[in-house]
Design a protein around this motif. Structure first.
Motif, PDB file in Angstrom:
ATOM      1  N   ASP A  94       5.305   3.499   1.765  1.00 49.82           N
ATOM      2  CA  ASP A  94       6.361   4.443   1.400  1.00 49.82           C
ATOM      3  C   ASP A  94       6.544   5.486   2.504  1.00 49.82           C
ATOM      4  O   ASP A  94       7.675   5.884   2.822  1.00 49.82           O
ATOM      5  CB  ASP A  94       6.073   5.112   0.050  1.00 49.82           C
ATOM      6  CG  ASP A  94       4.641   5.619  -0.101  1.00 49.82           C
ATOM      7  OD1 ASP A  94       3.824   5.430   0.832  1.00 49.82           O
ATOM      8  OD2 ASP A  94       4.338   6.211  -1.155  1.00 49.82           O
ATOM      9  N   ARG A 145      -3.938   6.122   5.712  1.00 49.26           N
ATOM     10  CA  ARG A 145      -3.946   5.421   4.431  1.00 49.26           C
ATOM     11  C   ARG A 145      -2.975   4.252   4.382  1.00 49.26           C
ATOM     12  O   ARG A 145      -2.853   3.569   3.375  1.00 49.26           O
ATOM     13  CB  ARG A 145      -3.624   6.390   3.293  1.00 49.26           C
ATOM     14  CG  ARG A 145      -4.599   7.546   3.165  1.00 49.26           C
ATOM     15  CD  ARG A 145      -6.044   7.095   3.072  1.00 49.26           C
ATOM     16  NE  ARG A 145      -6.281   6.277   1.884  1.00 49.26           N
ATOM     17  CZ  ARG A 145      -7.405   5.622   1.647  1.00 49.26           C
ATOM     18  NH1 ARG A 145      -8.391   5.637   2.541  1.00 49.26           N
ATOM     19  NH2 ARG A 145      -7.540   4.913   0.556  1.00 49.26           N
ATOM     20  N   GLY A 183       0.301   4.008   4.234  1.00 48.04           N
ATOM     21  CA  GLY A 183       1.324   4.086   3.190  1.00 48.04           C
ATOM     22  C   GLY A 183       2.642   3.445   3.603  1.00 48.04           C
ATOM     23  O   GLY A 183       3.288   3.892   4.553  1.00 48.04           O
ATOM     24  N   GLY A 197      -0.494  10.142   6.640  1.00 45.32           N
ATOM     25  CA  GLY A 197      -0.582   9.188   5.537  1.00 45.32           C
ATOM     26  C   GLY A 197      -0.287   7.772   5.983  1.00 45.32           C
ATOM     27  O   GLY A 197      -0.861   6.809   5.477  1.00 45.32           O
ATOM     28  N   SER A 244       0.837  -1.202   0.000  1.00 45.16           N
ATOM     29  CA  SER A 244       0.000   0.000   0.000  1.00 45.16           C
ATOM     30  C   SER A 244       0.870   1.249   0.000  1.00 45.16           C
ATOM     31  O   SER A 244       1.920   1.291   0.631  1.00 45.16           O
ATOM     32  CB  SER A 244      -0.933  -0.008   1.212  1.00 45.16           C
ATOM     33  OG  SER A 244      -0.196  -0.101   2.407  1.00 45.16           O
ATOM     34  N   SER A 245       0.423   2.297  -0.713  1.00 45.14           N
ATOM     35  CA  SER A 245       1.320   3.412  -0.989  1.00 45.14           C
ATOM     36  C   SER A 245       0.583   4.738  -1.038  1.00 45.14           C
ATOM     37  O   SER A 245      -0.603   4.813  -1.382  1.00 45.14           O
ATOM     38  CB  SER A 245       2.033   3.173  -2.327  1.00 45.14           C
ATOM     39  OG  SER A 245       2.929   4.218  -2.614  1.00 45.14           O
ATOM     40  N   LEU A 246       1.310   5.816  -0.693  1.00 44.69           N
ATOM     41  CA  LEU A 246       0.835   7.181  -0.918  1.00 44.69           C
ATOM     42  C   LEU A 246       1.312   7.698  -2.263  1.00 44.69           C
ATOM     43  O   LEU A 246       0.999   8.818  -2.641  1.00 44.69           O
ATOM     44  CB  LEU A 246       1.360   8.114   0.187  1.00 44.69           C
ATOM     45  CG  LEU A 246       1.022   7.760   1.630  1.00 44.69           C
ATOM     46  CD1 LEU A 246       1.609   8.805   2.575  1.00 44.69           C
ATOM     47  CD2 LEU A 246      -0.477   7.651   1.826  1.00 44.69           C
ATOM     48  N   TYR A 247       2.128   6.887  -2.956  1.00 42.72           N
ATOM     49  CA  TYR A 247       2.697   7.215  -4.260  1.00 42.72           C
ATOM     50  C   TYR A 247       3.621   8.436  -4.177  1.00 42.72           C
ATOM     51  O   TYR A 247       3.569   9.344  -4.996  1.00 42.72           O
ATOM     52  CB  TYR A 247       1.595   7.424  -5.302  1.00 42.72           C
ATOM     53  CG  TYR A 247       0.686   6.230  -5.397  1.00 42.72           C
ATOM     54  CD1 TYR A 247       1.103   5.050  -6.009  1.00 42.72           C
ATOM     55  CD2 TYR A 247      -0.579   6.252  -4.813  1.00 42.72           C
ATOM     56  CE1 TYR A 247       0.292   3.932  -6.061  1.00 42.72           C
ATOM     57  CE2 TYR A 247      -1.410   5.137  -4.863  1.00 42.72           C
ATOM     58  CZ  TYR A 247      -0.964   3.988  -5.480  1.00 42.72           C
ATOM     59  OH  TYR A 247      -1.775   2.878  -5.516  1.00 42.72           O
ATOM     60  N   SER A 252       6.724  -1.304   8.223  1.00 41.47           N
ATOM     61  CA  SER A 252       5.437  -1.278   7.523  1.00 41.47           C
ATOM     62  C   SER A 252       4.523  -2.451   7.857  1.00 41.47           C
ATOM     63  O   SER A 252       3.308  -2.348   7.744  1.00 41.47           O
ATOM     64  CB  SER A 252       5.672  -1.257   6.005  1.00 41.47           C
ATOM     65  OG  SER A 252       6.269  -2.474   5.577  1.00 41.47           O
ATOM     66  N   TRP A 266      -6.954  12.602   2.491  1.00 42.46           N
ATOM     67  CA  TRP A 266      -6.868  11.219   2.943  1.00 42.46           C
ATOM     68  C   TRP A 266      -7.961  10.921   3.966  1.00 42.46           C
ATOM     69  O   TRP A 266      -8.028  11.556   5.021  1.00 42.46           O
ATOM     70  CB  TRP A 266      -5.505  10.937   3.572  1.00 42.46           C
ATOM     71  CG  TRP A 266      -4.368  11.028   2.603  1.00 42.46           C
ATOM     72  CD1 TRP A 266      -4.377  10.713   1.283  1.00 42.46           C
ATOM     73  CD2 TRP A 266      -3.039  11.468   2.896  1.00 42.46           C
ATOM     74  NE1 TRP A 266      -3.141  10.905   0.726  1.00 42.46           N
ATOM     75  CE2 TRP A 266      -2.288  11.372   1.694  1.00 42.46           C
ATOM     76  CE3 TRP A 266      -2.398  11.919   4.045  1.00 42.46           C
ATOM     77  CZ2 TRP A 266      -0.951  11.717   1.606  1.00 42.46           C
ATOM     78  CZ3 TRP A 266      -1.052  12.273   3.971  1.00 42.46           C
ATOM     79  CH2 TRP A 266      -0.337  12.174   2.770  1.00 42.46           C
TER      80      TRP A 266
END
Length: 332
Positions: free
Chosen positions: A110, A106, A108, A102, A84-87, A148, A195
């Motif tokens: 990353d 979310r 993330g 984030g 899963s990522s916040l890009y 993570s 978010w």
């Protein structure tokens, strides 16, 4: 005869390869969010993967590390984190506080890696810090290998330890604010993000104050929720539960109906010793169910010396285990 021998061999194999970790398929626990006391559970001390519930400890470790919030630069490793990522893009300067939102809202990965590098100097340095903090806070059945929650055979915890993670983290005001946020608007360079918290109960159930979701193929669905109702505060954790939303609703409702917030020491003045009195500024309350009050005991620690006023420590025990300690003003 051969069939009988085969059955005996099978039973022997089960006995020697069994045990909690091998046989557990799921686990759950409910603890008192004021004291950390275990209220109920199943397989609560079995070591299992917890997926992104790891990020509770990641966020807490960042906040407790003393690392400045400020700005951090997204490294190639953080930008390419799997899952899963916040890009986040490599080389971008990102606000650390925003990354914490984030991370929790979310999930993330990353963000987890960027925060780890920022607060720990390196990924491994931060993982070492997470494990040091785990020992410091009594997470005796927990080992982290990454920030993570991505699967690693050594990256394990228990439902009870995970509940303790939330118990300690919610005492940090910054973490509490982040974990209970419904929607967070974030500006990163020229891009705007909004978010929404992935935790469905935090968004829809007025008693669900904060929480974190998690999932990997190995761990299954994992979930932690911090509930409050009528002054009662509990934390529910489920590991590998495909019906976790309903399980959390049900467990919270059951505990809130069975347990009452009982005053075990009233606010006011107490005669401690001949010539000594104590002033308790606030009542001491515990979450107890019917018949448990007889298991409560008290110990008052009085500092040495002949000072006219001093601070004592009033500790409340349940079944001889210390639950909480309050200060009491002592006067001679």
């Amino acid at each position: 005869m051969k069939r009988a021998i085969a059955m005996i061999l099978f039973a022997t194999i089960v006995l020697f390869t069994g045990g909690k970790e091998a046989s557990a398929r799921d686990a759950w626990v409910v603890i008192d969010a004021d004291t950390g006391r275990l209220l109920s559970g199943s397989n609560e001390h079995v070591r299992m993967p917890i997926a992104s519930l790891t990020k509770i400890w990641t966020a807490f470790t960042v906040l407790e590390s003393g690392a400045p919030l400020g700005i951090t630069t997204i490294s190639p490793e953080a930008a390419s984190a799997e899952g899963s990522s916040l890009y986040l893009k490599q080389g971008v300067s990102a606000d650390v506080e925003g990354l914490l939102y984030g991370l929790m809202l979310r999930s993330g990965n990353d963000a987890a890696y960027a925060l780890a590098e920022h607060a720990g100097g390196s990924l491994q340095g931060f993982v070492d810090l997470m494990n040091d903090n785990a020992l410091l806070y009594g997470l005796n059945d927990t080992v982290f290998t990454n920030p993570s929650g991505l699967h690693n055979d050594l990256h394990l915890s228990t439902a009870y330890d995970t509940a303790l993670m939330m118990y300690h983290a919610m005492k940090n005001e910054a973490f509490r604010k982040i974990a209970s946020t419904h929607t967070y608007n974030y500006q990163l360079n020229n891009e705007s993000y909004s978010w929404q918290n992935k935790h469905r109960l935090v968004l829809s159930n007025e008693t669900a104050i904060a929480g974190k979701t998690g999932f990997t193929k190995t761990a299954g669905r994992t979930l932690v929720t911090y509930f409050e109702k009528d002054g009662k505060k509990i934390i529910v954790v489920t590991l590998n539960d495909g019906n976790d939303w309903n399980t959390h609703r049900q467990l919270s409702e059951e505990v809130f109906s069975k347990y009452e917030l009982v005053t075990v020491a009233k606010k006011g003045r107490y005669a401690i010793l001949p010539g000594m009195e104590g002033e308790l500024n606030k009542p001491i309350k515990l979450l107890l169910k019917k018949g448990e009050k007889t298991s409560v005991s008290h110990i008052l620690r009085i500092p040495r010396g002949e000072h006219k006023t001093c601070i004592g420590r009033w500790t409340v025990y349940f079944d001889n285990d210390p639950l909480l300690t309050k200060e009491i003003l002592l006067t001679r």
